[in-house]
Design a protein around this motif. Structure first.
Motif, PDB file in Angstrom:
ATOM      1  N   GLN A 125      31.878  18.642  31.207  1.00  0.00           N
ATOM      2  CA  GLN A 125      32.852  17.607  31.547  1.00  0.00           C
ATOM      3  C   GLN A 125      34.045  17.670  30.598  1.00  0.00           C
ATOM      4  N   ARG A 126      33.786  17.919  29.312  1.00  0.00           N
ATOM      5  CA  ARG A 126      34.895  18.062  28.371  1.00  0.00           C
ATOM      6  C   ARG A 126      35.697  19.334  28.668  1.00  0.00           C
ATOM      7  N   GLN A 127      34.983  20.390  29.009  1.00  0.00           N
ATOM      8  CA  GLN A 127      35.672  21.644  29.334  1.00  0.00           C
ATOM      9  C   GLN A 127      36.534  21.495  30.584  1.00  0.00           C
ATOM     10  N   ALA A 128      36.118  20.654  31.504  1.00  0.00           N
ATOM     11  CA  ALA A 128      36.935  20.421  32.695  1.00  0.00           C
ATOM     12  C   ALA A 128      38.305  19.872  32.310  1.00  0.00           C
ATOM     13  N   GLU A 129      38.328  18.945  31.343  1.00  0.00           N
ATOM     14  CA  GLU A 129      39.606  18.392  30.901  1.00  0.00           C
ATOM     15  C   GLU A 129      40.452  19.448  30.193  1.00  0.00           C
ATOM     16  N   LEU A 130      39.810  20.301  29.404  1.00  0.00           N
ATOM     17  CA  LEU A 130      40.551  21.378  28.756  1.00  0.00           C
ATOM     18  C   LEU A 130      41.123  22.353  29.784  1.00  0.00           C
ATOM     19  N   THR A 131      40.345  22.628  30.820  1.00  0.00           N
ATOM     20  CA  THR A 131      40.796  23.533  31.870  1.00  0.00           C
ATOM     21  C   THR A 131      41.989  22.943  32.612  1.00  0.00           C
ATOM     22  N   LEU A 132      41.927  21.656  32.896  1.00  0.00           N
ATOM     23  CA  LEU A 132      43.064  20.978  33.529  1.00  0.00           C
ATOM     24  C   LEU A 132      44.284  21.011  32.610  1.00  0.00           C
ATOM     25  N   GLY A 133      44.060  20.863  31.308  1.00  0.00           N
ATOM     26  CA  GLY A 133      45.162  20.943  30.360  1.00  0.00           C
ATOM     27  C   GLY A 133      45.827  22.312  30.359  1.00  0.00           C
ATOM     28  N   ALA A 134      45.022  23.372  30.521  1.00  0.00           N
ATOM     29  CA  ALA A 134      45.588  24.720  30.596  1.00  0.00           C
ATOM     30  C   ALA A 134      46.475  24.861  31.828  1.00  0.00           C
ATOM     31  N   LEU A 135      46.055  24.273  32.944  1.00  0.00           N
ATOM     32  CA  LEU A 135      46.889  24.301  34.149  1.00  0.00           C
ATOM     33  C   LEU A 135      48.176  23.516  33.926  1.00  0.00           C
ATOM     34  N   ASP A 136      48.073  22.343  33.294  1.00  0.00           N
ATOM     35  CA  ASP A 136      49.262  21.546  32.999  1.00  0.00           C
ATOM     36  C   ASP A 136      50.264  22.342  32.170  1.00  0.00           C
ATOM     37  N   ALA A 137      49.748  23.060  31.158  1.00  0.00           N
ATOM     38  CA  ALA A 137      50.628  23.835  30.288  1.00  0.00           C
ATOM     39  C   ALA A 137      51.340  24.930  31.074  1.00  0.00           C
ATOM     40  N   TRP A 138      50.607  25.593  31.950  1.00  0.00           N
ATOM     41  CA  TRP A 138      51.232  26.645  32.764  1.00  0.00           C
ATOM     42  C   TRP A 138      52.305  26.056  33.676  1.00  0.00           C
ATOM     43  N   MET A 139      51.994  24.925  34.294  1.00  0.00           N
ATOM     44  CA  MET A 139      52.968  24.313  35.209  1.00  0.00           C
ATOM     45  C   MET A 139      54.194  23.830  34.458  1.00  0.00           C
ATOM     46  N   ALA A 140      54.012  23.331  33.238  1.00  0.00           N
ATOM     47  CA  ALA A 140      55.153  22.862  32.448  1.00  0.00           C
ATOM     48  C   ALA A 140      56.142  23.980  32.194  1.00  0.00           C
ATOM     49  N   VAL A 141      55.648  25.188  32.041  1.00  0.00           N
ATOM     50  CA  VAL A 141      56.515  26.334  31.755  1.00  0.00           C
ATOM     51  C   VAL A 141      57.093  26.942  33.028  1.00  0.00           C
ATOM     52  N   ASN A 142      56.321  26.949  34.100  1.00  0.00           N
ATOM     53  CA  ASN A 142      56.673  27.748  35.257  1.00  0.00           C
ATOM     54  C   ASN A 142      57.193  26.979  36.461  1.00  0.00           C
ATOM     55  N   LEU A 143      57.081  25.653  36.453  1.00  0.00           N
ATOM     56  CA  LEU A 143      57.601  24.862  37.565  1.00  0.00           C
ATOM     57  C   LEU A 143      58.852  24.125  37.101  1.00  0.00           C
ATOM     58  N   ASP A 144      59.928  24.291  37.825  1.00  0.00           N
ATOM     59  CA  ASP A 144      61.214  23.728  37.420  1.00  0.00           C
ATOM     60  C   ASP A 144      61.180  22.214  37.300  1.00  0.00           C
ATOM     61  N   SER A 145      60.315  21.578  38.099  1.00  0.00           N
ATOM     62  CA  SER A 145      60.331  20.120  38.145  1.00  0.00           C
ATOM     63  C   SER A 145      59.630  19.485  36.962  1.00  0.00           C
ATOM     64  N   GLY A 146      59.106  20.288  36.043  1.00  0.00           N
ATOM     65  CA  GLY A 146      58.560  19.723  34.813  1.00  0.00           C
ATOM     66  C   GLY A 146      57.068  19.550  34.854  1.00  0.00           C
ATOM     67  N   PRO A 147      56.496  19.169  33.715  1.00  0.00           N
ATOM     68  CA  PRO A 147      55.043  19.070  33.586  1.00  0.00           C
ATOM     69  C   PRO A 147      54.489  17.783  34.165  1.00  0.00           C
ATOM     70  N   MET A 148      53.208  17.801  34.412  1.00  0.00           N
ATOM     71  CA  MET A 148      52.512  16.563  34.737  1.00  0.00           C
ATOM     72  C   MET A 148      52.558  15.633  33.534  1.00  0.00           C
ATOM     73  N   VAL A 149      52.731  14.345  33.795  1.00  0.00           N
ATOM     74  CA  VAL A 149      52.757  13.390  32.694  1.00  0.00           C
ATOM     75  C   VAL A 149      51.363  12.817  32.418  1.00  0.00           C
ATOM     76  N   GLN A 150      50.410  13.064  33.326  1.00  0.00           N
ATOM     77  CA  GLN A 150      49.070  12.522  33.128  1.00  0.00           C
ATOM     78  C   GLN A 150      48.410  13.211  31.949  1.00  0.00           C
ATOM     79  N   ALA A 151      47.870  12.433  31.026  1.00  0.00           N
ATOM     80  CA  ALA A 151      47.251  12.998  29.835  1.00  0.00           C
ATOM     81  C   ALA A 151      45.764  13.206  30.075  1.00  0.00           C
ATOM     82  N   PRO A 152      45.147  14.154  29.362  1.00  0.00           N
ATOM     83  CA  PRO A 152      43.699  14.303  29.446  1.00  0.00           C
ATOM     84  C   PRO A 152      42.997  13.087  28.863  1.00  0.00           C
TER      85      PRO A 152
END
Length: 224
Positions: free
Chosen positions: A179-206
């Motif tokens: 369950q903790r790893q799931a949040e880390l995995t979601l955080g990795a996706l957030d980080a990728w999207m923050a860099v690669n999607l023009d509209s910016g990162p998700m604001v939802q925190a783990p």
């Protein structure tokens, strides 16, 4: 005893095959074991599926359908970031809830590769197509201008992150850590999207602060 309809019997045999493949591997999932698991005569299995390969084809189709259903159930119809995050979370929770399916998928894809069979590709291609459709619809609805190759890369990221999570979950079977790893995995996706999607990162925190997540990761790896 009431006669079980053929379609229901086939579904029971496919589900039993998934459990036996997860428990014993493809080679150990004999037709006799599968029939016993399904509480069906061996002759019934051979009537429903002429060969073991035909049964495995049905299992591949079942797995692909399950994966597709998970994705469509988690189509939140938000923007691209929200949608991608919901898709990944849904798949991670699906793996947690269905360890037999996760184990069977790994066994089946390894078997298909040895047979030079394309059914493993079919499972992934169907999943990619479903994710791509959901993300493209989210992009259009939210008015986000995202290149097709970026959508493809995002689809790959969701798939790769979920695969890595699934493999670790199957190895360690520690639900609290997973369950903790799931949040880390979601955080990795957030980080990728923050860099690669023009509209910016998700604001939802783990759920946990980054420092807490890092400590949890190190504790899990070291077995503490």
């Amino acid at each position: 005893m009431a006669r079980i309809p053929s379609a229901e019997r086939r579904a029971d045999l496919v589900a039993a095959a998934v459990r036996m493949i997860a428990a014993h591997g493809v080679d150990g999932a004999t037709t006799r074991r599968i029939a016993q698991e399904a509480n069906a005569p061996l002759a019934t299995l051979h009537y429903c599926f002429a060969t073991k390969e035909a049964l495995f084809t049905a299992v591949f189709e079942y797995v692909a359908g399950q994966y597709r259903d998970v994705l469509t159930r988690n189509d939140v119809r938000g923007d691209v970031q929200t949608s991608a995050r919901a898709l990944l979370r849904g798949v991670l929770q699906w793996y947690l809830a269905n360890p037999d399916l996760g184990a069977a998928i790994i066994e089946l894809i390894s078997w298909a590769r040895r047979q030079e069979d394309k059914q493993g590709e079919m499972v992934y291609n169907e999943a990619f197509a479903t994710m791509r459709m959901i993300l493209e619809a989210a992009s259009t609805k939210a008015g986000q201008a995202i290149r097709p190759d970026t959508v493809d890369a995002l689809t790959y990221m969701v798939s790769t992150l979920s695969d890595g999570f699934a493999l670790n979950w199957l190895v360690f079977t520690d639900r609290a850590a997973a369950q903790r790893q799931a949040e880390l995995t979601l955080g990795a996706l957030d980080a990728w999207m923050a860099v690669n999607l023009d509209s910016g990162p998700m604001v939802q925190a783990p759920e946990a602060a980054p420092e807490e997540n890092l400590r949890s990761l190190m504790s899990w790896v070291s077995g503490n």
